[in-house]
Design a protein around this motif. Structure first.
Motif, PDB file in Angstrom:
ATOM      1  N   PRO A  48      58.768  43.554  33.789  1.00  0.00           N
ATOM      2  CA  PRO A  48      58.564  43.160  32.718  1.00  0.00           C
ATOM      3  C   PRO A  48      57.631  42.838  31.973  1.00  0.00           C
ATOM      4  N   SER A  49      57.486  42.986  30.617  1.00  0.00           N
ATOM      5  CA  SER A  49      56.423  42.873  29.758  1.00  0.00           C
ATOM      6  C   SER A  49      55.969  41.321  29.771  1.00  0.00           C
ATOM      7  N   LEU A  50      54.815  40.945  29.824  1.00  0.00           N
ATOM      8  CA  LEU A  50      54.507  39.524  29.474  1.00  0.00           C
ATOM      9  C   LEU A  50      54.547  39.023  28.149  1.00  0.00           C
ATOM     10  N   ALA A  51      54.482  39.888  27.217  1.00  0.00           N
ATOM     11  CA  ALA A  51      54.713  39.569  25.762  1.00  0.00           C
ATOM     12  C   ALA A  51      55.472  40.438  24.954  1.00  0.00           C
ATOM     13  N   PRO A  52      56.881  40.413  25.330  1.00  0.00           N
ATOM     14  CA  PRO A  52      57.718  41.744  24.625  1.00  0.00           C
ATOM     15  C   PRO A  52      58.049  41.308  23.338  1.00  0.00           C
ATOM     16  N   PHE A  53      58.449  42.260  22.538  1.00  0.00           N
ATOM     17  CA  PHE A  53      59.203  42.229  21.108  1.00  0.00           C
ATOM     18  C   PHE A  53      60.543  41.520  21.273  1.00  0.00           C
ATOM     19  N   PHE A  54      61.186  42.116  22.524  1.00  0.00           N
ATOM     20  CA  PHE A  54      62.552  42.214  22.707  1.00  0.00           C
ATOM     21  C   PHE A  54      62.766  41.507  24.003  1.00  0.00           C
ATOM     22  N   GLN A 112      58.253  42.656  11.081  1.00  0.00           N
ATOM     23  CA  GLN A 112      56.943  42.971  10.110  1.00  0.00           C
ATOM     24  C   GLN A 112      55.925  43.347  11.247  1.00  0.00           C
ATOM     25  N   ALA A 113      55.574  42.733  12.300  1.00  0.00           N
ATOM     26  CA  ALA A 113      54.553  43.229  13.129  1.00  0.00           C
ATOM     27  C   ALA A 113      55.032  44.369  13.813  1.00  0.00           C
ATOM     28  N   TRP A 114      56.244  44.606  14.099  1.00  0.00           N
ATOM     29  CA  TRP A 114      56.716  45.908  14.785  1.00  0.00           C
ATOM     30  C   TRP A 114      56.351  47.026  13.796  1.00  0.00           C
ATOM     31  N   ALA A 115      56.661  46.790  12.575  1.00  0.00           N
ATOM     32  CA  ALA A 115      56.495  48.063  11.688  1.00  0.00           C
ATOM     33  C   ALA A 115      54.912  48.094  11.263  1.00  0.00           C
ATOM     34  N   THR A 116      54.311  47.158  11.246  1.00  0.00           N
ATOM     35  CA  THR A 116      52.864  47.425  10.853  1.00  0.00           C
ATOM     36  C   THR A 116      52.639  48.137  12.014  1.00  0.00           C
ATOM     37  N   ALA A 117      52.555  47.862  13.219  1.00  0.00           N
ATOM     38  CA  ALA A 117      52.019  48.748  14.418  1.00  0.00           C
ATOM     39  C   ALA A 117      52.472  50.141  14.391  1.00  0.00           C
ATOM     40  N   LEU A 118      53.694  50.444  13.696  1.00  0.00           N
ATOM     41  CA  LEU A 118      53.982  51.807  13.656  1.00  0.00           C
ATOM     42  C   LEU A 118      53.649  52.517  12.253  1.00  0.00           C
ATOM     43  N   ASP A 119      53.160  51.545  11.464  1.00  0.00           N
ATOM     44  CA  ASP A 119      52.553  52.076  10.003  1.00  0.00           C
ATOM     45  C   ASP A 119      53.827  52.655   9.221  1.00  0.00           C
ATOM     46  N   ILE A 120      54.774  51.589   9.470  1.00  0.00           N
ATOM     47  CA  ILE A 120      56.055  52.098   8.514  1.00  0.00           C
ATOM     48  C   ILE A 120      56.082  50.545   7.773  1.00  0.00           C
ATOM     49  N   VAL A 143      49.224  55.982  26.650  1.00  0.00           N
ATOM     50  CA  VAL A 143      49.696  55.378  25.165  1.00  0.00           C
ATOM     51  C   VAL A 143      48.828  54.444  24.600  1.00  0.00           C
ATOM     52  N   LYS A 144      48.988  53.999  23.284  1.00  0.00           N
ATOM     53  CA  LYS A 144      48.391  52.721  23.144  1.00  0.00           C
ATOM     54  C   LYS A 144      49.830  51.767  22.780  1.00  0.00           C
ATOM     55  N   ASN A 145      49.809  50.685  23.608  1.00  0.00           N
ATOM     56  CA  ASN A 145      50.981  49.811  23.680  1.00  0.00           C
ATOM     57  C   ASN A 145      50.587  48.547  22.730  1.00  0.00           C
ATOM     58  N   HIS A 146      51.834  47.949  22.647  1.00  0.00           N
ATOM     59  CA  HIS A 146      51.530  46.817  21.663  1.00  0.00           C
ATOM     60  C   HIS A 146      52.377  45.630  22.221  1.00  0.00           C
ATOM     61  N   ASP A 147      51.657  44.483  22.558  1.00  0.00           N
ATOM     62  CA  ASP A 147      52.323  43.105  22.849  1.00  0.00           C
ATOM     63  C   ASP A 147      52.631  42.337  21.547  1.00  0.00           C
ATOM     64  N   TYR A 148      53.734  41.470  21.634  1.00  0.00           N
ATOM     65  CA  TYR A 148      53.759  40.506  20.606  1.00  0.00           C
ATOM     66  C   TYR A 148      53.065  39.207  20.880  1.00  0.00           C
ATOM     67  N   LYS A 149      52.162  38.776  20.201  1.00  0.00           N
ATOM     68  CA  LYS A 149      51.688  37.429  20.366  1.00  0.00           C
ATOM     69  C   LYS A 149      51.208  36.670  19.110  1.00  0.00           C
ATOM     70  N   GLY A 181      61.352  46.936  23.764  1.00  0.00           N
ATOM     71  CA  GLY A 181      61.056  47.213  22.207  1.00  0.00           C
ATOM     72  C   GLY A 181      59.635  47.219  21.624  1.00  0.00           C
ATOM     73  N   ASN A 182      58.593  47.356  22.506  1.00  0.00           N
ATOM     74  CA  ASN A 182      57.257  47.273  22.068  1.00  0.00           C
ATOM     75  C   ASN A 182      56.950  48.649  21.609  1.00  0.00           C
ATOM     76  N   PRO A 183      56.317  48.602  20.237  1.00  0.00           N
ATOM     77  CA  PRO A 183      55.868  49.787  19.581  1.00  0.00           C
ATOM     78  C   PRO A 183      55.054  50.590  20.290  1.00  0.00           C
ATOM     79  N   LEU A 184      54.836  51.858  20.395  1.00  0.00           N
ATOM     80  CA  LEU A 184      53.842  52.891  20.910  1.00  0.00           C
ATOM     81  C   LEU A 184      53.209  53.684  20.089  1.00  0.00           C
ATOM     82  N   ARG A 185      51.707  53.983  20.358  1.00  0.00           N
ATOM     83  CA  ARG A 185      51.238  54.902  19.427  1.00  0.00           C
ATOM     84  C   ARG A 185      50.224  55.983  20.492  1.00  0.00           C
ATOM     85  N   PRO A 186      49.766  56.812  19.680  1.00  0.00           N
ATOM     86  CA  PRO A 186      48.977  57.904  20.774  1.00  0.00           C
ATOM     87  C   PRO A 186      47.835  57.080  21.398  1.00  0.00           C
ATOM     88  N   PHE A 187      47.440  57.783  22.521  1.00  0.00           N
ATOM     89  CA  PHE A 187      46.354  57.112  23.122  1.00  0.00           C
ATOM     90  C   PHE A 187      45.291  57.839  22.282  1.00  0.00           C
TER      91      PHE A 187
END
Length: 447
Positions: A48-54, A112-120, A143-149, A181-187
């Motif tokens: 499990p992620s320590l800081a998940p979106f979902f 909002q934070a989720w969409a910002t990470a994916l630039d949408i 990948v470039k992963n994203h936590d929610y904090k 549910g954490n968003p991912l971007r290219p490494f």
């Protein structure tokens, strides 16, 4: 003057100490020259992620226990056949549930934070999710992963273990980690200069090999289908339409032989597409990436050789300015990668995401031989790209017969692409700085 007097009083001992110090500094700098520069957090399947979106206990997605398959490390294009896996037995990612969660007004801040990470935009979330496809990673993937904090998405470089379920975009880029549910971007770093940190319950997994990790760059065209390998039955391939979750899958036989096309004289970009359409994988020697307009001089194994689905072909490429030719690796077992033979796998996984906005899919990971700011691919003659044809399965006279008869339910691997979109790379800023790689006069590619 004061310093000179001090040295005279101290005598030779001071000079000796200074000399020792200088030697120590030189030795350290020499050792550090080849040291990894990118700190990468290991993310193991099922942890499990320590800081998940979902909330992961809600069952948004489920990983599978897989051993990473041997693969040429470095960059892989999102349309590489067999890069990802699937399964017909379970739904690996509940896309509808994620959409419901992110569009719920009570979760607006997370959305909002989720969409910002994916630039949408938040309004574009439903359409974006509709274009994503669930798959399983078959290779340990950067990948470039994203936590929610604290109400924000916090990016960090991560290595996702093979077997992790992700959603990929229409150009094959990982976009969402299914379980949390954490968003991912290219490494964006150099795949050859990483330091993987195994902590927070993510213990080093069996089969981990730093030299085999990959980073995914967008396919040069928008895909209609993804060619996957069934991780529960590796002799079975899965053709999955982009934006579907498995209900519209069709099957094909991964054991069926396919001939290497004649690629001499074509551009690297076209050769890559022809090989992908034939069900053969593309990799880049040393993690680099030749320009799409570079001319292919030869392939190893040569044209007419019959390989199984997802096996690799090495291209020797001439540079457009100097005319130099790279020497292909020895066409030994490594080029066809028998270790990656689907029949020998016990299980296998995964592909990638891009949607309403082009920025997530056009960002291009850098490597030692290719940087995010590298020049746009050279345009190719507007000729003869077969729109959407199934990978050729005919065998030349010299080839060996298939090892076994295809199962009755199978069909030829579906075409995996559609019309090429504009592919202008957008430079992206890495969260961690590194020495930019340089594109030399010649480049070598492994397909």
């Amino acid at each position: 003057m004061t310093f000179r007097v001090y040295l005279r009083r101290a005598g030779k001992s001071v000079f000796r100490r200074i000399a020792v110090l200088l030697v120590f500094v030189v030795v350290l700098s020499g050792c550090d020259r080849g040291a990894p520069l990118f700190a990468v957090q290991a993310v193991a399947a099922g942890v499990p992620s320590l800081a998940p979106f979902f909330d992961e206990s809600a069952g948004l997605g489920r990983d599978t226990g897989l051993r990473s398959r041997p693969a040429p490390g470095g960059l892989q294009q999102g349309d590489t056949p067999g890069l990802y896996g699937g399964t017909g037995e379970q739904r690996i990612c509940a896309v509808a549930r994620l959409k419901e969660f992110l569009t719920d007004p009570r979760n607006h801040r997370k959305a909002q934070a989720w969409a910002t990470a994916l630039d949408i935009t938040t309004a574009g979330i439903p359409e974006y999710l509709d274009r994503l496809t669930p798959v399983l990673l078959r290779t340990d993937t950067l990948v470039k992963n994203h936590d929610y904090k604290k109400g924000k998405s916090v990016p960090f470089d991560a290595l996702l273990q093979a077997g992790i379920a992700v959603l990929v975009d229409p150009q094959g880029l990982p976009a969402v980690k299914c379980s949390c549910g954490n968003p991912l971007r290219p490494f964006e770093g150099d795949t050859g200069r990483i330091l993987v940190r195994f902590e927070d319950g993510n213990q080093k997994w069996q089969g981990y090999d730093r030299d085999s990790v990959v980073a995914v760059r967008p396919a040069p065209r928008t895909l209609d289908r993804l060619a996957l390998v069934d991780v529960d039955a590796p002799d079975r391939g899965i053709s999955r339409p982009v934006g579907t979750t498995g209900d519209d899958d069709s099957a094909f036989d991964t054991r069926e032989r396919r001939a290497v096309p004649d690629l001499a004289g074509t551009t690297f970009g076209r050769a890559s597409r022809l090989l992908a359409d034939a069900g053969l994988a593309v990799a880049f020697d040393g993690g680099g990436l030749p320009p799409d307009g570079a001319r292919v001089m030869a392939s190893a194994p040569p044209a007419g050789t019959e390989l199984r689905f997802g096996e690799y072909v090495t291209l020797s490429v001439a540079d457009g300015t100097s005319g130099g030719v790279t020497t292909p690796p020895d066409p030994s077992p490594a080029t066809s990668q028998p270790k990656d033979d689907p029949s020998s796998d016990t299980s296998t996984p995964s592909p990638s995401p891009s949607a309403s906005k082009p920025s997530p899919s056009t960002s291009k990971p850098s490597s030692s031989a290719s940087t995010p700011s590298s020049s746009a691919p050279t345009s190719e003659p507007p000729t003869t790209d077969p729109p959407t044809s199934a990978p050729p399965t005919s065998r030349p006279p010299s080839s060996a017969p298939p090892t076994s008869e295809p199962p009755p339910e199978t069909s030829a691997p579906p075409e995996v692409t559609s019309s090429p979109p504009p592919s202008v790379p957008v430079p992206s800023s890495a969260s961690v700085s590194s020495e930019p790689g340089t594109v030399g006069p010649t480049a070598s590619a492994t397909t």
